[in-house]
Design a protein around this motif. Structure first.
Motif, PDB file in Angstrom:
ATOM      1  N   GLN A  25       0.828  -1.208   0.000  1.00 22.55           N
ATOM      2  CA  GLN A  25       0.000   0.000   0.000  1.00 22.55           C
ATOM      3  C   GLN A  25       0.870   1.268   0.000  1.00 22.55           C
ATOM      4  O   GLN A  25       0.408   2.341   0.357  1.00 22.55           O
ATOM      5  CB  GLN A  25      -0.921  -0.005   1.223  1.00 22.55           C
ATOM      6  CG  GLN A  25      -1.895  -1.191   1.240  1.00 22.55           C
ATOM      7  CD  GLN A  25      -2.780  -1.184   2.471  1.00 22.55           C
ATOM      8  OE1 GLN A  25      -3.685  -0.356   2.606  1.00 22.55           O
ATOM      9  NE2 GLN A  25      -2.540  -2.117   3.390  1.00 22.55           N
ATOM     10  N   ASN A  26       2.142   1.076  -0.406  1.00 22.55           N
ATOM     11  CA  ASN A  26       3.095   2.191  -0.560  1.00 22.55           C
ATOM     12  C   ASN A  26       3.470   2.857   0.757  1.00 22.55           C
ATOM     13  O   ASN A  26       3.836   4.031   0.789  1.00 22.55           O
ATOM     14  CB  ASN A  26       2.543   3.250  -1.529  1.00 22.55           C
ATOM     15  CG  ASN A  26       2.284   2.687  -2.916  1.00 22.55           C
ATOM     16  OD1 ASN A  26       3.130   1.975  -3.467  1.00 22.55           O
ATOM     17  ND2 ASN A  26       1.109   2.968  -3.462  1.00 22.55           N
ATOM     18  N   VAL A  27       3.395   2.118   1.844  1.00 18.56           N
ATOM     19  CA  VAL A  27       3.794   2.645   3.147  1.00 18.56           C
ATOM     20  C   VAL A  27       5.304   2.514   3.306  1.00 18.56           C
ATOM     21  O   VAL A  27       5.875   1.449   3.044  1.00 18.56           O
ATOM     22  CB  VAL A  27       3.076   1.892   4.293  1.00 18.56           C
ATOM     23  CG1 VAL A  27       3.682   2.247   5.642  1.00 18.56           C
ATOM     24  CG2 VAL A  27       1.592   2.195   4.263  1.00 18.56           C
ATOM     25  N   ASP A  28       5.948   3.587   3.721  1.00 19.12           N
ATOM     26  CA  ASP A  28       7.385   3.526   3.995  1.00 19.12           C
ATOM     27  C   ASP A  28       7.732   4.031   5.396  1.00 19.12           C
ATOM     28  O   ASP A  28       8.894   4.054   5.790  1.00 19.12           O
ATOM     29  CB  ASP A  28       8.189   4.310   2.952  1.00 19.12           C
ATOM     30  CG  ASP A  28       7.757   5.765   2.846  1.00 19.12           C
ATOM     31  OD1 ASP A  28       6.990   6.225   3.702  1.00 19.12           O
ATOM     32  OD2 ASP A  28       8.184   6.432   1.884  1.00 19.12           O
ATOM     33  N   GLU A  29       6.706   4.438   6.167  1.00 17.89           N
ATOM     34  CA  GLU A  29       6.911   4.851   7.547  1.00 17.89           C
ATOM     35  C   GLU A  29       5.837   4.192   8.399  1.00 17.89           C
ATOM     36  O   GLU A  29       4.644   4.445   8.216  1.00 17.89           O
ATOM     37  CB  GLU A  29       6.835   6.372   7.680  1.00 17.89           C
ATOM     38  CG  GLU A  29       7.245   6.870   9.046  1.00 17.89           C
ATOM     39  CD  GLU A  29       7.381   8.386   9.108  1.00 17.89           C
ATOM     40  OE1 GLU A  29       7.568   8.902  10.238  1.00 17.89           O
ATOM     41  OE2 GLU A  29       7.289   9.045   8.053  1.00 17.89           O
ATOM     42  N   VAL A  30       6.272   3.322   9.322  1.00 16.86           N
ATOM     43  CA  VAL A  30       5.351   2.445  10.046  1.00 16.86           C
ATOM     44  C   VAL A  30       5.332   2.771  11.540  1.00 16.86           C
ATOM     45  O   VAL A  30       6.396   2.931  12.156  1.00 16.86           O
ATOM     46  CB  VAL A  30       5.748   0.966   9.862  1.00 16.86           C
ATOM     47  CG1 VAL A  30       4.822   0.049  10.662  1.00 16.86           C
ATOM     48  CG2 VAL A  30       5.737   0.586   8.385  1.00 16.86           C
ATOM     49  N   LEU A  31       4.132   2.846  12.098  1.00 17.44           N
ATOM     50  CA  LEU A  31       3.965   2.884  13.538  1.00 17.44           C
ATOM     51  C   LEU A  31       3.720   1.456  13.999  1.00 17.44           C
ATOM     52  O   LEU A  31       2.690   0.857  13.671  1.00 17.44           O
ATOM     53  CB  LEU A  31       2.791   3.771  13.948  1.00 17.44           C
ATOM     54  CG  LEU A  31       2.482   3.796  15.458  1.00 17.44           C
ATOM     55  CD1 LEU A  31       3.656   4.343  16.247  1.00 17.44           C
ATOM     56  CD2 LEU A  31       1.223   4.620  15.733  1.00 17.44           C
ATOM     57  N   LEU A  32       4.679   0.897  14.723  1.00 13.63           N
ATOM     58  CA  LEU A  32       4.559  -0.458  15.253  1.00 13.63           C
ATOM     59  C   LEU A  32       3.854  -0.399  16.599  1.00 13.63           C
ATOM     60  O   LEU A  32       4.304   0.298  17.508  1.00 13.63           O
ATOM     61  CB  LEU A  32       5.947  -1.080  15.408  1.00 13.63           C
ATOM     62  CG  LEU A  32       6.001  -2.457  16.084  1.00 13.63           C
ATOM     63  CD1 LEU A  32       5.361  -3.525  15.191  1.00 13.63           C
ATOM     64  CD2 LEU A  32       7.451  -2.820  16.413  1.00 13.63           C
ATOM     65  N   VAL A  33       2.750  -1.143  16.730  1.00 13.97           N
ATOM     66  CA  VAL A  33       1.970  -1.131  17.964  1.00 13.97           C
ATOM     67  C   VAL A  33       1.908  -2.546  18.549  1.00 13.97           C
ATOM     68  O   VAL A  33       1.064  -3.355  18.153  1.00 13.97           O
ATOM     69  CB  VAL A  33       0.537  -0.607  17.733  1.00 13.97           C
ATOM     70  CG1 VAL A  33      -0.220  -0.546  19.062  1.00 13.97           C
ATOM     71  CG2 VAL A  33       0.553   0.746  17.053  1.00 13.97           C
ATOM     72  N   PRO A  34       2.827  -2.885  19.467  1.00 19.83           N
ATOM     73  CA  PRO A  34       2.681  -4.164  20.176  1.00 19.83           C
ATOM     74  C   PRO A  34       1.442  -4.087  21.066  1.00 19.83           C
ATOM     75  O   PRO A  34       1.321  -3.168  21.881  1.00 19.83           O
ATOM     76  CB  PRO A  34       3.962  -4.243  21.021  1.00 19.83           C
ATOM     77  CG  PRO A  34       4.914  -3.257  20.403  1.00 19.83           C
ATOM     78  CD  PRO A  34       4.042  -2.164  19.871  1.00 19.83           C
ATOM     79  N   LEU A  35       0.541  -5.017  20.903  1.00 21.17           N
ATOM     80  CA  LEU A  35      -0.715  -4.967  21.649  1.00 21.17           C
ATOM     81  C   LEU A  35      -0.549  -5.563  23.047  1.00 21.17           C
ATOM     82  O   LEU A  35      -1.252  -6.494  23.456  1.00 21.17           O
ATOM     83  CB  LEU A  35      -1.821  -5.668  20.862  1.00 21.17           C
ATOM     84  CG  LEU A  35      -2.264  -4.901  19.599  1.00 21.17           C
ATOM     85  CD1 LEU A  35      -3.210  -5.751  18.752  1.00 21.17           C
ATOM     86  CD2 LEU A  35      -2.926  -3.580  19.973  1.00 21.17           C
TER      87      LEU A  35
END
Length: 343
Positions: free
Chosen positions: A112-122
């Protein structure tokens, strides 16, 4: 373009020994779960535990399995779907263990062309066997397969005011019309050595009943402190009586000292002390899973009643509740807009 990767624990593909065995193998061979030298871990897990545990665990999973699949996976998918409806960013879902991998989640975002990710460990709390292993695995996959991506990790959110509000009000709803003698906050257990290993000062954490109340940088990575802090914050928010609230730890392995008091021992103690009406909360999890639905809701009830207890209530996790969804969406939308984390 920005996007979000939600990561939960994971689950076997089915409640059968055939599918439970590889799941347990991946989980227990994680060096942050069983933190012993590789040869010893291999002997312990593959030579001993996996010879009997898959059949036993499959039986437990079969007791809580839904028609749609694993409760944890189904709930996580529902949660992710609802969060997507509250943000314009792509939101992917991955699991630390099992077939819905973190790598697949990152690939979904890349597509989806994402190159900056917010990682959310639940996970609300920091522990090397939950939060930390998610972050390490995500970074490993990013460096190996997605070097063009930038990952920002959401911190443990156990003490966030908005989170405590959502958690507390969910608990209040669960306690409504239940006249309890005691409320037990049961957290997932970890070995005591994990607490010491996670202590950046290498001297603060003594697990002696006092170090958690002394302010220290060690608290940023101290699971024990964070669990007790959660209990205190919820207790204060709801105005729960001091003498009717306590914390305990569940899901231990034999052979090493784990965090105490042990939940199953507390069930027996409460009943023998004449506490007939017990409510149990599992705030280490945001999604109901094997540990909450089978170990606490089923086995816990049986243990409490066998010891003389009469009325037992397990209060569900936040799951895909609207208030929890709205809060997560608020956090990620603020990250998108301000490039800072609100926690």
């Amino acid at each position: 373009m920005k996007g979000v990767l939600l990561v939960n624990l994971g689950s076997p593909d089915s409640p059968t020994p055939k599918d439970v065995k590889p799941y347990l193998d991946e989980f227990l061979m994680d060096e942050r779960v069983i933190d012993v030298p590789p040869l010893l871990r291999n002997l312990l897990v593959r030579g001993i535990i996996l010879q009997t545990r898959p059949k036993k665990s499959a039986k437990a999973y079969s007791k809580i399995w839904w028609d749609e699949g694993s409760p944890l996976i189904v709930i996580s998918k529902r949660f992710a779907k609802k969060v997507r409806e509250h943000t314009e960013m792509p939101v992917a879902l991955g699991m630390r263990y099992g077939s819905m991998s973190i790598k697949e989640g990152l690939q979904d975002l890349k597509n989806q062309n994402v190159d900056e990710v917010l990682l959310v460990p639940l996970y609300p709390h920091y522990a090397m066997s939950s939060y930390e292993t998610v972050v390490v695995k995500a970074m490993e996959d990013q460096q190996k397969y997605f070097p063009e991506m930038k990952i920002t990790t959401m911190p443990a959110f156990y003490s966030n005011d908005d989170y405590i509000k959502v958690l507390s009000e969910s608990i209040a709803e669960g306690l409504k019309d239940f006249e309890y003698d005691h409320v037990l906050f049961s957290y997932h257990g970890i070995p005591e050595r994990h607490i010491r290993k996670s202590d950046p000062t290498k001297f603060h954490c003594k697990i002696d009943g006092s170090c958690c109340s002394i302010n220290s940088v060690a608290h940023h990575t101290c699971y024990r402190h964070q669990c007790y802090d959660t209990t205190e914050l919820v207790k204060a928010y709801l105005g729960l009586p001091e003498d009717k609230v306590s914390s305990s730890f569940q899901s231990r392995l034999a052979g090493d000292p784990w965090l105490k008091p042990y939940t199953d021992y507390e069930f027996e103690r409460f009943a023998k002390e004449g506490k007939k009406r017990l409510a149990v909360i599992t705030p280490a999890f945001v999604s109901d899973c094997l540990e909450t639905l089978e170990e606490i809701a089923m086995e816990g009830k049986e243990q409490f009643e066998e010891a003389g207890g009469e009325h037992y209530k397990h209060i569900s996790c936040l799951n895909d509740g609207d208030a929890w969804v709205a809060l997560m969406a608020k956090w990620i939308n603020e990250w998108e807009a301000k490039e800072t984390l609100p926690i």
